[in-house]
Design an enzyme around this catalytic site. Structure first.
Site, PDB file in Angstrom:
ATOM      1  N   ASP A  77       0.872  -1.174   0.000  1.00  8.69           N
ATOM      2  CA  ASP A  77       0.000   0.000   0.000  1.00  8.69           C
ATOM      3  C   ASP A  77       0.912   1.228   0.000  1.00  8.69           C
ATOM      4  O   ASP A  77       1.631   1.474   0.975  1.00  8.69           O
ATOM      5  CB  ASP A  77      -0.884  -0.041   1.254  1.00  8.69           C
ATOM      6  CG  ASP A  77      -1.801   1.170   1.379  1.00  8.69           C
ATOM      7  OD1 ASP A  77      -1.501   2.218   0.782  1.00  8.69           O
ATOM      8  OD2 ASP A  77      -2.807   1.070   2.101  1.00  8.69           O
ATOM      9  N   VAL A  78       0.886   1.997  -1.097  1.00  8.31           N
ATOM     10  CA  VAL A  78       1.864   3.086  -1.246  1.00  8.31           C
ATOM     11  C   VAL A  78       1.656   4.222  -0.246  1.00  8.31           C
ATOM     12  O   VAL A  78       2.527   5.074  -0.098  1.00  8.31           O
ATOM     13  CB  VAL A  78       1.871   3.667  -2.680  1.00  8.31           C
ATOM     14  CG1 VAL A  78       2.288   2.615  -3.697  1.00  8.31           C
ATOM     15  CG2 VAL A  78       0.532   4.304  -3.046  1.00  8.31           C
ATOM     16  N   ASN A 119       2.211   5.560 -10.156  1.00  6.60           N
ATOM     17  CA  ASN A 119       0.925   5.540 -10.859  1.00  6.60           C
ATOM     18  C   ASN A 119      -0.298   5.375  -9.959  1.00  6.60           C
ATOM     19  O   ASN A 119      -1.388   5.848 -10.298  1.00  6.60           O
ATOM     20  CB  ASN A 119       0.946   4.407 -11.899  1.00  6.60           C
ATOM     21  CG  ASN A 119      -0.420   4.127 -12.479  1.00  6.60           C
ATOM     22  OD1 ASN A 119      -0.903   4.857 -13.342  1.00  6.60           O
ATOM     23  ND2 ASN A 119      -1.078   3.072 -11.993  1.00  6.60           N
ATOM     24  N   TYR A 128      -9.350  15.053  -5.349  1.00  6.80           N
ATOM     25  CA  TYR A 128      -8.572  14.491  -6.465  1.00  6.80           C
ATOM     26  C   TYR A 128      -7.776  15.592  -7.176  1.00  6.80           C
ATOM     27  O   TYR A 128      -6.573  15.450  -7.407  1.00  6.80           O
ATOM     28  CB  TYR A 128      -9.530  13.802  -7.445  1.00  6.80           C
ATOM     29  CG  TYR A 128      -8.850  13.109  -8.609  1.00  6.80           C
ATOM     30  CD1 TYR A 128      -8.330  11.828  -8.472  1.00  6.80           C
ATOM     31  CD2 TYR A 128      -8.745  13.725  -9.856  1.00  6.80           C
ATOM     32  CE1 TYR A 128      -7.724  11.178  -9.547  1.00  6.80           C
ATOM     33  CE2 TYR A 128      -8.141  13.094 -10.927  1.00  6.80           C
ATOM     34  CZ  TYR A 128      -7.635  11.811 -10.769  1.00  6.80           C
ATOM     35  OH  TYR A 128      -7.028  11.171 -11.835  1.00  6.80           O
ATOM     36  N   LYS A 159      -3.642  16.108  -7.531  1.00  9.43           N
ATOM     37  CA  LYS A 159      -2.909  16.184  -8.807  1.00  9.43           C
ATOM     38  C   LYS A 159      -2.172  17.525  -8.930  1.00  9.43           C
ATOM     39  O   LYS A 159      -1.065  17.579  -9.462  1.00  9.43           O
ATOM     40  CB  LYS A 159      -3.852  15.944  -9.989  1.00  9.43           C
ATOM     41  CG  LYS A 159      -4.493  14.553 -10.005  1.00  9.43           C
ATOM     42  CD  LYS A 159      -3.471  13.420 -10.058  1.00  9.43           C
ATOM     43  CE  LYS A 159      -4.135  12.049 -10.182  1.00  9.43           C
ATOM     44  NZ  LYS A 159      -3.167  10.940 -10.221  1.00  9.43           N
TER      45      LYS A 159
END
Ligand code: NAD
Length: 269
Positions: free
Chosen positions: A67-68, A94, A167, A171
């Site tokens: 789990d990043v 990613n 989100y 980004k």
């Protein structure tokens, strides 16, 4: 670009589906040994089938559960990969997800979850990759660079997105994290860039293209007249990871069919 990455080790996070799976296959086809990362035991079978496709096409690699967003798991993933393969040359940051809500209803949990995976996850993985690139330095037989990081951003690093503030913030954060570390580590010959996909057909945005009516509405946002496929991103990632892009540092490559060209202005304004 065949053999452009021969002998190099690539970690692709969130590679058991969608863009990550497409990029993993493209890097493997270009000669890299690919670590197919996935987040939970339930994604293991999907990761194994991506790896099986890589192998049946003549490529090599392994899968890795991590789990990043969790620091100890990220550190273990890098330690395991370095123990197995000796080093890491390429990180494709990613892994990403959405938890959409009108802003007034957005919970702190939804906010933290998206920022935790999309932004903190990229920080944790980039930091481990950079530690390894600094340790190894440039080995000319591997690459002109000491290492390459590609951050999977989005057109929403520049296009605001109502109902998706967590989100879009993640980004936008990736954009300035990427540029800041690209500036910091360019003198060490570490190349860090982003890819900003537009609309690519994957599980994350299924409802935006799974009926003809939905796809037609989506196409109003895409001057080039088609929805993207994961291979569009895979090809861009191979180029950005290869020495063919050796002078490309700290930039975002938009792969979006023109979505960032403000198509609404083609007949108005
Ligand atoms: P997807 O849902 O198929 O892929 C996301 C992957 O991330 C999944 O494999 C998931 O298992 C993995 N993941 C989620 N949480 C994780 C965690 N904590 N640790 C490790 N892996 C985790 O969707 P996708 O479209 O392939 O998305 C991939 C990336 O591309 C994301 O960063 C997304 O924001 C970005 N993106 C996608 C599009 C698009 O149109 N599909 C557009 C712009 C940007």
């Amino acid at each position: 670009m065949e053999n452009a990455l021969t002998g190099q080790i690539a970690i692709v996070t969130g590679a058991s589906s969608g863009i990550g799976a497409g990029v993993a296959k493209a890097l493997a086809a270009a000669g890299a040994t690919v670590v197919v990362n996935h987040p939970v035991p339930a994604t293991r079978d999907a990761a194994e089938s991506v790896l099986a496709e890589i192998r049946s096409a003549g490529g090599s690699g392994t899968t890795c559960l991590c789990d990043v967003s969790k620091e100890p798991e990220v550190q273990k993933m890098f330690a395991d990969v370095i123990a197995q393969y000796g080093t890491v040359d390429i990180l494709i940051n990613n892994a990403g997800l959405q938890r959409d809500a009108p802003f007034q209803d957005m919970t702190l949990e939804q906010w933290n979850y998206v920022l935790g995976v999309n932004l903190t996850g990229q920080f944790l993985c980039a930091r481990e990759a950079i530690r390894e690139f600094l340790r190894r330095g440039v080995v000319p037989s591997r690459s002109k660079a000491a290492g390459k990081i590609i951050c999977m951003s989005s057109v929403h690093e520049v296009i605001p997105w109502a109902g998706h503030a967590n989100y879009a913030a993640s980004k936008g954060g990736i954009m300035l994290m990427m540029k800041s570390i690209a500036q910091e580590f360019a003198p060490k010959k570490i190349r860090i860039n982003s890819i900003a996909p537009g609309a690519i057909k994957t599980p994350i945005n299924h409802s935006a293209w799974d009926t003809p009516a939905a796809e037609a509405k989506l196409l109003e946002l895409i001057p080039y007249g088609r929805v993207g496929v994961v291979e569009d991103i895979g090809k861009a990632a191979v180029w950005l990871a290869s020495d063919d892009s050796d002078y490309v540092v700290g930039t975002t490559l938009f792969v979006d069919g023109g979505m960032t060209l403000y198509p609404g202005f083609s007949t108005n304004g």
